[in-house]
Design an enzyme around this catalytic site. Structure first.
Site, short mmCIF file in Angstrom:
data_model
loop_
_atom_site.label_atom_id
_atom_site.label_comp_id
_atom_site.label_asym_id
_atom_site.label_seq_id
_atom_site.Cartn_x
_atom_site.Cartn_y
_atom_site.Cartn_z
CG ASP A 143 -2.00 -0.95 1.36
OD1 ASP A 143 -1.95 -1.60 0.19
OD2 ASP A 143 -1.92 -1.31 2.19
N GLY A 190 -4.81 -1.29 -1.43
CA GLY A 190 -4.22 -0.24 -1.40
C GLY A 190 -5.21 0.42 -0.35
O1 F6P Z 1 -1.92 -5.33 3.85
C1 F6P Z 1 -2.76 -4.69 2.60
C2 F6P Z 1 -3.62 -4.94 1.78
O2 F6P Z 1 -3.70 -6.00 0.57
C3 F6P Z 1 -4.94 -3.70 1.15
O3 F6P Z 1 -4.28 -3.34 0.14
C4 F6P Z 1 -5.96 -4.46 0.86
O4 F6P Z 1 -7.03 -3.93 1.44
C5 F6P Z 1 -5.79 -5.83 2.01
O5 F6P Z 1 -4.28 -5.85 2.35
C6 F6P Z 1 -6.10 -6.62 1.73
O6 F6P Z 1 -6.08 -7.96 2.89
P1 F6P Z 1 -6.70 -9.45 3.13
O7 F6P Z 1 -6.17 -10.58 1.88
O8 F6P Z 1 -6.53 -10.19 3.84
O9 F6P Z 1 -8.25 -9.11 2.80
#
Ligand code: F6P
Length: 416
Positions: A143, A190
């Site tokens: 991000d 992001g």
């Molecule tokens: O850690 C950042 C991120 O990649 C964000 O951009 C995104 O919203 C989130 O993780 C998604 O996370 P998960 O895969 O746990 O849903």
């Protein structure tokens, strides 16, 4: 005497998070540390005494190279926030008892802004109880929203993947531009920061027109203006591509993905799962304009694409891991390693460190002046900032045509 290191990974993985782990391991070994332990699934697993001796998995220089180029969190990750110290001393006593049992002198945590909260709390508790273990954060997140650091490891590779994927998608859709109208909407991660979404503009070059519109979460999304804009471009171009952040919101504060069939899932950091923005917008365009639409959610692909890492990024990821060990061994605690851009052309970047209290839980978003006036594209300053971070390649080591990863074993079989 305490002479062991423990390292954990936390939050969403990146394509180069294991390069930081490799940097921690190699630097600790080179500096005469006896054992490097890895927390299984970050602090959450550690609370259950889940850890492993990394020397059981990394047996050679080749293994270090494999680890660097292995996507996802090798140690396993978690999204877990420690409770506040006061009123929860029992949790901290438990963690510190395990640190004592393992003779840990340095505790490294590879993560983003929520994960830096763990370093903040543990280093504060160590001061309160006068404990000798040092706590240092190693930055990581696709991000790119960590405060103080110029950028975060993981961002350059995800940006390179997004720019590449967009370029391929744009070429594909434009092949139909003779007689078919298509609006392709690409959803990019992001959360509340548009750093990654802006990377869609990297698709633009002398061989590609790039995306037509880019919508970032820093600005309120106006559905009517968006539809009008598409209507305005479509007669001239027929096939258009729009990059949207998963985190765009309309004026009443609702995420665009909540206007469609998003998800109600909220993680332990309190973040709502953002998914379905592209689908929602594609549905609106198809209802309003009646043309063919396609919704593409880059999703996990953008953070796990180890086949397309930026060599600058994977190298810096290794360097921040190594710098974390050096800092902790030299007595620093309650700090996060950061990247400091000394010059853009030629690109020169060094590591430094900063008080983690100023970084934990804060979010760095894209400055307004790096988004164009009409709020639907990025400026040259943004492009100049990104370009050095995506340079050069480090392809995976391939076996029989498929990338080979380092994997965790127990009694000879892969751990799941
Ligand atoms: O850690 C950042 C991120 O990649 C964000 O951009 C995104 O919203 C989130 O993780 C998604 O996370 P998960 O895969 O746990 O849903």
């Amino acid at each position: 005497m305490r002479n062991n290191v423990i390292v954990g990974q936390s939050g969403g993985p990146t394509a180069v998070i294991n390069s930081s782990l490799a940097g921690v391991y190699k630097s600790a070994m080179d500096r005469g540390i006896e054992k490097v332990y890895g927390m299984r699934h970050g602090i959450l697993g550690f609370l259950d005494e889940q850890y492993t001796d990394l020397s059981e998995h990394i047996k050679s220089e080749l293994d270090i190279e494999l680890l660097k180029r292995t996507p996802a969190a090798f140690l396993g990750t978690c999204r877990y926030k420690l409770p506040e110290i006061y009123g929860h001393e029992d949790v901290y006593k438990k963690i510190f008892a395990v640190l004592d049992k393992l003779d840990i002198s340095c505790f490294l945590y590879i993560g983003g802004n929520d994960s830096m909260d763990t370093i903040r709390k543990l280093s504060d508790y160590a001061v309160i109880v006068d404990h000798p273990t040092r706590f240092v954060g190693v930055p990581k997140t696709i991000d790119n929203d960590l405060a103080v650091t110029d950028h975060t490891p993981g961002y350059g590779s995800a940006a390179k993947y997004i720019g590449t994927a967009l370029k391929e998608v744009i070429a594909d859709t434009l092949s139909f531009a003779y007689d078919t109208k298509i609006v392709t909407i690409v959803e990019i991660m992001g959360r509340h920061a548009g750093w990654l979404t802006g990377a869609a503009a990297l698709a633009e070059g002398e061989d590609s027109v790039g995306p037509d519109l880019i919508y970032m979460p820093e600005l309120t999304f106006d559905m009517e203006r968006f539809v009008d804009k598409v209507k305005e471009i479509l007669p001239k171009k027929k096939c258009i591509t729009v990059a949207v952040s998963e985190g765009i919101k309309v004026a009443n504060g609702k995420y665009v993905c909540e206007l469609g069939e998003g998800s109600d899932y909220v993680d332990a950091f309190g973040h709502k799962q953002l998914t379905g923005t592209a689908r929602t917008l594609a549905t609106v365009i198809s209802a309003e304009i009646g043309c063919k639409t396609r919704a593409i959610e880059l999703s996990t692909l953008q953070r796990s694409a180890s086949h397309l890492v930026s060599r600058v990024d994977i190298t810096e990821a290794f360097q921040v891991g190594a710098a974390g060990v050096k800092a902790a061994m030299e007595g620093e605690t309650g700090k996060m390693i950061l990247l400091k851009r000394v010059s853009n052309d030629p690109y020169i970047c060094i590591t430094d460190m900063h008080d983690v209290h100023k970084i934990a839980n804060a979010e760095k978003t894209v400055p307004r002046e790096w988004i164009n006036e009409s709020g639907d594209y990025v400026t040259k300053e943004f492009m100049d900032y990104m370009k050095p971070l995506i340079q050069a390649e480090l392809p995976p080591i391939q076996v029989e045509g498929i990338p080979r990863y380092l994997y965790m074993r127990k009694n000879g079989t892969p751990v799941t």
